[in-house]
Every structure is written in C-alpha cells, then in structure tokens.
Design a protein around this motif. Structure first.
Motif, mmCIF file in Angstrom:
data_model
loop_
_atom_site.group_PDB
_atom_site.id
_atom_site.type_symbol
_atom_site.label_atom_id
_atom_site.label_comp_id
_atom_site.label_asym_id
_atom_site.label_seq_id
_atom_site.Cartn_x
_atom_site.Cartn_y
_atom_site.Cartn_z
ATOM 1 N N ALA A 7 99.204 5.088 87.735
ATOM 2 C CA ALA A 7 98.216 4.573 86.769
ATOM 3 C C ALA A 7 98.870 4.419 85.403
ATOM 4 N N ASP A 9 98.058 4.163 82.302
ATOM 5 C CA ASP A 9 96.998 4.305 81.297
ATOM 6 C C ASP A 9 97.612 4.415 79.906
ATOM 7 N N LYS A 30 99.063 0.602 88.537
ATOM 8 C CA LYS A 30 97.645 0.300 88.274
ATOM 9 C C LYS A 30 97.481 -0.053 86.805
ATOM 10 N N LYS A 59 87.101 -3.225 87.820
ATOM 11 C CA LYS A 59 85.756 -2.843 88.318
ATOM 12 C C LYS A 59 84.682 -3.883 87.973
ATOM 13 N N THR A 120 83.171 8.997 89.680
ATOM 14 C CA THR A 120 83.259 10.468 89.797
ATOM 15 C C THR A 120 82.605 11.142 88.597
ATOM 16 N N VAL A 157 87.451 3.029 96.597
ATOM 17 C CA VAL A 157 88.020 4.109 95.795
ATOM 18 C C VAL A 157 87.148 5.317 96.114
ATOM 19 N N PRO A 179 92.033 8.744 93.588
ATOM 20 C CA PRO A 179 92.564 9.379 92.380
ATOM 21 C C PRO A 179 92.291 10.895 92.420
ATOM 22 N N ARG A 182 96.836 15.979 92.022
ATOM 23 C CA ARG A 182 97.678 16.859 91.208
ATOM 24 C C ARG A 182 98.649 17.626 92.108
ATOM 25 N N GLN A 191 90.327 16.204 85.215
ATOM 26 C CA GLN A 191 89.823 15.946 86.572
ATOM 27 C C GLN A 191 89.149 17.218 87.082
ATOM 28 N N VAL A 209 96.246 7.561 93.713
ATOM 29 C CA VAL A 209 96.445 7.044 92.353
ATOM 30 C C VAL A 209 96.840 8.219 91.472
ATOM 31 N N VAL A 210 98.023 8.142 90.885
ATOM 32 C CA VAL A 210 98.514 9.253 90.065
ATOM 33 C C VAL A 210 98.865 8.748 88.675
ATOM 34 N N GLY A 211 98.248 9.358 87.674
ATOM 35 C CA GLY A 211 98.544 8.969 86.292
ATOM 36 C C GLY A 211 99.394 10.006 85.606
ATOM 37 N N ARG A 212 98.725 10.880 84.832
ATOM 38 C CA ARG A 212 99.423 11.819 83.955
ATOM 39 C C ARG A 212 100.485 12.697 84.625
ATOM 40 N N PRO A 213 100.300 13.147 85.876
ATOM 41 C CA PRO A 213 101.377 13.959 86.454
ATOM 42 C C PRO A 213 102.712 13.201 86.516
#
Ligand code: C5P
Length: 232
Positions: A7, A9, A30, A59, A120, A157, A179, A182, A191, A209-213
């Motif tokens: 992701a 972001d 993403k 979306k 979510t 999703v 998503p 972790r 999350q 879907v992995v962002g910050r990690p």
C-alpha cells in the motif's frame, strides 16, 4: 498462492516512487485516494513504466451509468485491479464490469474488479443503528460478497478472519484481498484485528495488502522479502 500488495499510502508521488525505486523486482502496488487525488493518472503511468502491477483503490460508489463511464477511464490507464462498494448494488457492479471491458478493448484482458463489503471502520452498532442495515455484520459482509459474485466481480476486500467463510460461500476462485496484516513483532498501528502473513496464507487469502510494516520499515525491501519468504 498468496501475493503481497504494497500500500503506497503517501501524499506525494515523489515519496511513492522513492520507495518503489529501492526494489530490484516488480511488485504489486496499491495506489489509494490520497496519492491518486494528489498526483492523478500521472502516478499510475509512472508506476506502470517501472514495470509494477497496480491495484487502484478508489472504491467507486455512484449510479450505474457514472460508475460504468468512470471504470472505462480507469481501464484505459491499464491498471490491474480496481474496486467498488458492493453497497452500490448489483446493477452498479455489473455496470462497473461493462465499463472495464469497454475500456480494455484490444488489450486482451480487463482489470480485476473487487468489492468492498463493509468497511472495517463500520461497527455492528453503526451498521444497525446508523446505516440501518439489520443483522450481523459478518453475515451482511458474506451476503454482499455473494451479490458481488453474482454481478460478475472477481472478489472482495475482506478481513483475514472472514476469508475462509467467504471462499466457502462464493467458491475458491473468488478472490479475497485482505488488509490488516502484521508480521509478528511489528506494531499494530491503528488496525484493530490483525493477522500474520502466514496465517493469511493458511486462511486461503489470495492477496494480502501491507502498508506500514513495509513502507515505514527501516529497510522496506528486507521487510517485503521477509513477508514473501513467510508466504512460501
Ligand atoms: O499500513 P497498513 O498495512 O495498515 O495499510 C493497510 C492498507 O489497507 C491501507 O491502505 C488501508 O487504507 C487499506 N485498508 C484497510 N482496511 C480495509 C480496507 C483497506 O486497512 N478494510
């Protein structure tokens, strides 16, 4: 096989490309609303030119005709995956697929289209009291997944915790994109319900879907490779 989507972001294209340019292999990226609304189609082109696949996470949720025309434009950007809110209904989702087909003419394949069932951030109480949808949130998400399948979409999703149930009611070929991932030992951030990549694989998730990690890791490439290794 479970694949990883990173992701992106970030508020600017420069930051997103700086991250991608550390990788020596093509990845699945993403692009969400923040990045797309700041940079527009140019960021999609720049990521594509670098050989990466793209999930354009916008979306869509509007009347069928508008969604169809918008999807035609998104397909012309040659992205690999897009999404809609299943709450727009079956006709809207069918229109999304029509638009994607029209926008991909001559290219041999259209972008995958997946549905958001329930955000979510929607709680059981919000669903029943605010949005006024009766019933249990997990059952509503499953019903929406079945509706998306009937409309010809490719997947949903969903949370890792719902993936097995959704595959059971929609079939193994219906994609689950999850998503809230972790790797063990990393921060949950904001999350609420998280799962490790390995657990996602065991639940049969098609994409995580992995962002910050990854994006906030000291070494994003090493973090990505460790996740890939965990998924083997
Ligand atoms: O940084 P993190 O791994 O939490 O990022 C998860 C990504 O997945 C973000 O882009 C977030 O918007 C997205 N997402 C999510 N939960 C959903 C739908 C999308 O976390 N239900």
């Amino acid at each position: 096989m479970t694949r990883t989507i990173i992701a992106l972001d970030f508020p600017t294209g420069a930051e997103a490309l700086e991250l991608l340019d550390r990788f020596d292999e093509p990845v699945y990226a993403k692009i969400g609303m923040e990045l797309f609304y700041s940079e527009g189609p140019a960021i999609v082109k720049a990521v594509k030119e670098r050989g990466h696949e793209i999930f354009l996470d916008l979306k869509l949720h509007d009347i069928p005709n508008t969604v169809k025309s918008a999807m035609k434009q998104l397909a012309a950007l040659d992205v690999d995956m897009v999404n809609v809110h299943a709450a727009g209904g079956k006709k809207m989702m069918e229109a999304a697929i029509e638009g994607l087909k029209e926008g991909s003419e001559g290219r041999g394949k259209r972008p995958l289209c997946i549905a958001v069932t329930q955000l979510t951030s929607t709680s059981q109480e919000m669903l029943n009291q605010e949005i006024r949808i009766p019933g249990n949130i997990a059952d509503v998400a499953e019903q929406y997944a079945r509706l998306a399948r009937k409309a010809g979409l490719d997947g949903v999703v969903c949370s890792v915790l719902e993936a097995k149930k959704i595959h059971r009611s929609t079939g193994e070929n219906f994609l689950t994109v999850t998503p809230g991932i972790r790797p063990s030992g990393t921060s949950k951030d904001d999350q609420a319900r998280v799962a490790t990549p390995k657990y996602a694989k065991l639940q049969g998730c098609d994409f995580i879907v992995v962002g910050r990690p990854i994006t906030r890791a000291e070494d994003p490439v090493a973090a990505y490779k460790a996740i890939k290794e965990e998924l083997k």
